[in-house]
Design a protein around this motif. Structure first.
Motif, mmCIF file in Angstrom:
data_model
loop_
_atom_site.group_PDB
_atom_site.id
_atom_site.type_symbol
_atom_site.label_atom_id
_atom_site.label_comp_id
_atom_site.label_asym_id
_atom_site.label_seq_id
_atom_site.Cartn_x
_atom_site.Cartn_y
_atom_site.Cartn_z
ATOM 1 N N MET A 2 0.843 -1.189 0.000
ATOM 2 C CA MET A 2 0.000 0.000 0.000
ATOM 3 C C MET A 2 0.882 1.244 0.000
ATOM 4 O O MET A 2 1.864 1.310 0.736
ATOM 5 C CB MET A 2 -0.884 -0.016 1.252
ATOM 6 N N VAL A 73 -6.794 0.617 5.461
ATOM 7 C CA VAL A 73 -5.677 -0.219 5.915
ATOM 8 C C VAL A 73 -6.207 -1.551 6.439
ATOM 9 O O VAL A 73 -5.678 -2.620 6.095
ATOM 10 C CB VAL A 73 -4.834 0.508 6.992
ATOM 11 N N ILE A 81 3.332 -0.750 4.163
ATOM 12 C CA ILE A 81 2.809 0.545 3.735
ATOM 13 C C ILE A 81 4.013 1.426 3.433
ATOM 14 O O ILE A 81 4.897 1.576 4.278
ATOM 15 C CB ILE A 81 1.947 1.215 4.826
ATOM 16 N N PHE A 92 1.537 7.335 10.612
ATOM 17 C CA PHE A 92 1.939 5.974 10.972
ATOM 18 C C PHE A 92 3.183 5.888 11.853
ATOM 19 O O PHE A 92 3.402 4.891 12.512
ATOM 20 C CB PHE A 92 2.187 5.157 9.696
#
Length: 150
Positions: A2, A73, A81, A92
């Motif tokens: 991602m 997510v 990620i 994050f």
């Protein structure tokens, strides 16, 4: 895998898809160099609406979109990620220092590895600086190494 960017730009706003302008074209080339197709990865932004005058999203705007991003997510359940730039990284990873110090290192967000790297638009703004391109590629090589392990 991602990728999380900052917020939609003008091209993204018009098309309703993330990373379709110049920065998106560069991101696509990076993804392809990683031996993926764009359709095989998930690309999104921390903020879902384009901030006025393309300014950096305000903390309140980021917070309003946090639940939606966290749902993405949770739904995607990526192993890695890649955060593109400071705004996405701060969601994050506790930001201690600047992107230059954070990038290139994995951090944990629950059971997901997070790799901060420079935003493609930053790479484009500094096109003559091959060091930045090399650093981003080094980051992506680390991501590929993790993803190649089962």
């Amino acid at each position: 895998l991602m990728f999380v960017g900052e917020a939609p730009g003008v091209d993204e706003d018009v098309q309703g898809r993330p990373f379709v302008g110049r920065a998106g074209q560069l991101l696509t080339r990076i993804i392809e160099a990683m031996k993926f197709r764009r359709e095989e990865v998930f690309i999104t932004n921390a903020v879902k609406c384009r901030p006025p005058e393309n300014r950096t999203p305000a903390p309140a705007e980021i917070e309003k979109c946090r639940t939606y991003l966290m749902t993405q997510v949770e739904t995607i359940q990526p192993r890695v990620i890649v955060t593109l730039g400071k705004v996405a990284t701060e969601i994050f990873v506790p930001l201690e220092g600047n992107m230059t110090k954070l990038r290139g290192n994995f951090y944990e967000f629950g059971n997901i590895l997070v790799m901060p790297t420079f935003h493609p638009s930053y790479v484009l703004r500094n096109e003559g600086n091959n060091t930045i391109k090399k650093l981003v590629w080094q980051d992506m090589q680390k991501v590929m190494a993790v993803l190649s392990k089962k």
